[in-house]
Design a protein around this motif. Structure first.
Motif, PDB file in Angstrom:
ATOM      1  N   THR A  74      15.338 -26.035   1.576  1.00  0.00           N
ATOM      2  CA  THR A  74      13.951 -26.469   1.389  1.00  0.00           C
ATOM      3  C   THR A  74      12.925 -25.346   1.400  1.00  0.00           C
ATOM      4  OG1 THR A  74      13.526 -26.771   3.756  1.00  0.00           O
ATOM      5  CG2 THR A  74      14.549 -28.617   2.576  1.00  0.00           C
ATOM      6  N   GLY A  75      13.293 -24.172   1.909  1.00  0.00           N
ATOM      7  CA  GLY A  75      12.332 -23.091   2.036  1.00  0.00           C
ATOM      8  C   GLY A  75      11.540 -23.121   3.325  1.00  0.00           C
ATOM      9  N   TRP A  76      11.738 -24.162   4.157  1.00  0.00           N
ATOM     10  CA  TRP A  76      11.016 -24.249   5.426  1.00  0.00           C
ATOM     11  C   TRP A  76      11.696 -23.377   6.477  1.00  0.00           C
ATOM     12  CZ3 TRP A  76       6.311 -25.915   5.676  1.00  0.00           C
ATOM     13  CH2 TRP A  76       5.883 -26.991   4.881  1.00  0.00           C
ATOM     14  N   GLU A  77      10.956 -22.472   7.069  1.00  0.00           N
ATOM     15  CA  GLU A  77      11.414 -21.750   8.263  1.00  0.00           C
ATOM     16  C   GLU A  77      11.064 -22.616   9.472  1.00  0.00           C
ATOM     17  OE1 GLU A  77       9.832 -18.044  10.938  1.00  0.00           O
ATOM     18  OE2 GLU A  77       9.736 -17.832   8.746  1.00  0.00           O
ATOM     19  N   GLU A 117       0.134 -34.059  15.181  1.00  0.00           N
ATOM     20  CA  GLU A 117       0.729 -33.471  13.994  1.00  0.00           C
ATOM     21  C   GLU A 117      -0.332 -32.598  13.331  1.00  0.00           C
ATOM     22  OE1 GLU A 117       1.225 -36.030  10.504  1.00  0.00           O
ATOM     23  OE2 GLU A 117       3.313 -35.385  10.441  1.00  0.00           O
ATOM     24  N   THR A 118       0.052 -31.418  12.891  1.00  0.00           N
ATOM     25  CA  THR A 118      -0.895 -30.472  12.307  1.00  0.00           C
ATOM     26  C   THR A 118      -0.314 -29.892  11.031  1.00  0.00           C
ATOM     27  OG1 THR A 118      -1.601 -29.848  14.542  1.00  0.00           O
ATOM     28  CG2 THR A 118      -2.262 -28.395  12.741  1.00  0.00           C
ATOM     29  N   VAL A 119      -1.097 -29.888   9.948  1.00  0.00           N
ATOM     30  CA  VAL A 119      -0.683 -29.214   8.724  1.00  0.00           C
ATOM     31  C   VAL A 119      -1.892 -28.466   8.183  1.00  0.00           C
ATOM     32  CG1 VAL A 119      -1.132 -31.283   7.309  1.00  0.00           C
ATOM     33  CG2 VAL A 119       0.338 -29.462   6.431  1.00  0.00           C
ATOM     34  N   ARG A 120      -1.715 -27.207   7.870  1.00  0.00           N
ATOM     35  CA  ARG A 120      -2.838 -26.388   7.419  1.00  0.00           C
ATOM     36  C   ARG A 120      -2.324 -25.166   6.671  1.00  0.00           C
ATOM     37  NH1 ARG A 120      -4.923 -24.327  13.374  1.00  0.00           N
ATOM     38  NH2 ARG A 120      -2.893 -23.808  14.237  1.00  0.00           N
ATOM     39  N   ARG A 127      -0.382 -13.260   2.423  1.00  0.00           N
ATOM     40  CA  ARG A 127       0.091 -14.358   1.578  1.00  0.00           C
ATOM     41  C   ARG A 127      -0.260 -15.699   2.212  1.00  0.00           C
ATOM     42  NH1 ARG A 127       6.264 -14.129   0.300  1.00  0.00           N
ATOM     43  NH2 ARG A 127       5.578 -15.853  -1.042  1.00  0.00           N
ATOM     44  N   PRO A 128      -0.541 -16.714   1.399  1.00  0.00           N
ATOM     45  CA  PRO A 128      -0.812 -18.040   1.956  1.00  0.00           C
ATOM     46  C   PRO A 128       0.486 -18.778   2.287  1.00  0.00           C
ATOM     47  CG  PRO A 128      -1.063 -18.089  -0.416  1.00  0.00           C
ATOM     48  CD  PRO A 128      -0.765 -16.666  -0.062  1.00  0.00           C
ATOM     49  N   TYR A 129       0.475 -19.448   3.413  1.00  0.00           N
ATOM     50  CA  TYR A 129       1.615 -20.244   3.857  1.00  0.00           C
ATOM     51  C   TYR A 129       1.117 -21.617   4.301  1.00  0.00           C
ATOM     52  CZ  TYR A 129       4.755 -16.177   4.103  1.00  0.00           C
ATOM     53  OH  TYR A 129       5.532 -15.088   3.812  1.00  0.00           O
ATOM     54  N   VAL A 130       1.987 -22.599   4.191  1.00  0.00           N
ATOM     55  CA  VAL A 130       1.750 -23.897   4.822  1.00  0.00           C
ATOM     56  C   VAL A 130       2.367 -23.855   6.208  1.00  0.00           C
ATOM     57  CG1 VAL A 130       2.115 -26.383   4.723  1.00  0.00           C
ATOM     58  CG2 VAL A 130       1.824 -25.089   2.610  1.00  0.00           C
ATOM     59  N   HIS A 131       1.590 -24.210   7.206  1.00  0.00           N
ATOM     60  CA  HIS A 131       2.090 -24.269   8.583  1.00  0.00           C
ATOM     61  C   HIS A 131       1.987 -25.718   9.070  1.00  0.00           C
ATOM     62  CE1 HIS A 131       1.700 -23.403  13.101  1.00  0.00           C
ATOM     63  NE2 HIS A 131       2.974 -23.268  12.755  1.00  0.00           N
ATOM     64  N   PHE A 179       7.900 -28.861  16.930  1.00  0.00           N
ATOM     65  CA  PHE A 179       8.531 -28.286  15.752  1.00  0.00           C
ATOM     66  C   PHE A 179       7.462 -27.484  15.022  1.00  0.00           C
ATOM     67  CE2 PHE A 179      11.135 -32.098  16.443  1.00  0.00           C
ATOM     68  CZ  PHE A 179      12.402 -31.529  16.447  1.00  0.00           C
ATOM     69  N   SER A 180       7.815 -26.312  14.558  1.00  0.00           N
ATOM     70  CA  SER A 180       6.885 -25.453  13.831  1.00  0.00           C
ATOM     71  C   SER A 180       7.551 -25.001  12.548  1.00  0.00           C
ATOM     72  CB  SER A 180       6.502 -24.238  14.688  1.00  0.00           C
ATOM     73  OG  SER A 180       5.638 -23.375  13.983  1.00  0.00           O
ATOM     74  N   LEU A 181       6.974 -25.385  11.406  1.00  0.00           N
ATOM     75  CA  LEU A 181       7.565 -25.097  10.105  1.00  0.00           C
ATOM     76  C   LEU A 181       6.597 -24.251   9.282  1.00  0.00           C
ATOM     77  CD1 LEU A 181       8.914 -27.842  11.130  1.00  0.00           C
ATOM     78  CD2 LEU A 181       9.493 -28.224   8.753  1.00  0.00           C
ATOM     79  N   LEU A 182       7.143 -23.284   8.571  1.00  0.00           N
ATOM     80  CA  LEU A 182       6.325 -22.376   7.769  1.00  0.00           C
ATOM     81  C   LEU A 182       7.034 -22.110   6.453  1.00  0.00           C
ATOM     82  CD1 LEU A 182       3.683 -20.599   8.358  1.00  0.00           C
ATOM     83  CD2 LEU A 182       5.277 -18.709   8.702  1.00  0.00           C
TER      84      LEU A 182
END
Length: 287
Positions: A74-77, A117-120, A127-131, A179-182
């Motif tokens: 998925t590309g999620w770290e 829940e947080t998405v930003r 570089r821009p990332y989704v966290h 859980f922390s995804l980037l």
């Protein structure tokens, strides 16, 4: 370079960025569901077969392996940071610590973990990332390894493997971590959403379903939303409805709303809504 929120980028992108982030959040939730489901199944099996002391190896070895597999797909770290970490690798970054402290404050104020829940968008190395982050509550079953009174063999095993352990003294209902995804953000690419989807409430289902105990009613539509928040991380709605109800037969004891054991995250009335949703699904399942 410090990790900074891309406020300007969000403002410029407007509703399109908001829509993209909503899709990213769906993808992140599915990745979390995939990780949690396999980990919980493996942990329960290990506790049953080798005991809690040896089962600590599940979190130590399995979680990084699964996270690596999901990242490749998925590309999620994926990380599992905590303010009180067992594994030193799970100490939070500056960005994660700020979110965790916010979750802790909100939990102490009485907010439920379903709201945490947080998405930003963030910037990292230019570089821009989704966290994405989602709170992890402390469950009853976790107290044997993270509570205040650990069995002697469990405490000895943890001290051997994690000599700098901080993750004890928790009670059910505490904030355990998150859980922390980037992953890199590219609005031109629609994220692939993996994982199960919630079946819709069957057409024609009554707004309130009578349940086994006299006077108990449940709202299946509300129950679907609650199932998605509380149960989808570990259970498939269709499979669970079939397991709890034999098609065409009433099973009153299964209608007892607290039977679901939602770990204190909902009250009895909302548990009844979840039961109503599962019951509605069972009535449409193929025979």
């Amino acid at each position: 370079m410090p990790v900074l929120l891309l406020t300007a980028l969000l403002t410029a992108a407007g509703s399109a960025a908001g829509q993209d982030l909503a899709q990213e959040a769906d993808s992140a939730r599915a990745a979390v569901q995939q990780l949690r489901q396999v980990m919980l199944q493996q942990l329960q099996t290990s506790v049953r077969e080798v005991g809690p002391a040896e089962a600590t190896a599940v979190c130590r070895h399995l979680a990084p392996e699964l996270a690596a597999e999901i990242a490749a797909e998925t590309g999620w770290e994926i990380r599992r940071p905590a303010l009180k970490a067992r594994n030193p690798d799970n100490h939070p970054t500056e960005l994660e610590r700020g979110v965790l402290l916010g979750y802790l404050t909100r939990s102490l104020a009485g907010q439920t973990f379903e709201e945490m829940e947080t998405v930003r968008l963030v910037e990292q190395d230019g570089r821009p990332y989704v966290h994405y982050m989602r709170a992890i509550p402390m469950l009853d079953a976790c107290e044997v390894c993270h509570g205040s009174n650990l069995p002697s063999d469990v405490a000895a095993r943890i001290a051997e493997v994690y000599p700098q352990d901080e993750a004890v003294g928790f009670r059910a209902g505490d904030l355990r971590g998150a859980f922390s995804l980037l992953r890199p953000y590219d609005p031109a690419k629609a994220p692939e959403v993996r994982g199960p989807r919630l079946p819709a409430v069957p057409a024609g289902t009554a707004a309130e379903l009578p349940l086994g105990p006299p006077g108990k009613l449940g709202d299946p539509v509300a129950g679907r939303d609650l199932f998605g928040r509380h149960c989808l991380s570990c259970h498939d709605a269709g499979d669970l409805s079939t397991h709890l109800y034999q098609l065409g037969a009433e099973a009153p004891r299964r209608d007892v709303c607290v039977f679901l054991q939602t770990h204190g995250l909902t009250d009895e009335a909302r548990d009844c809504d979840i039961v109503a949703y599962l019951k509605a699904l069972s009535q449409q399942a193929p025979k």
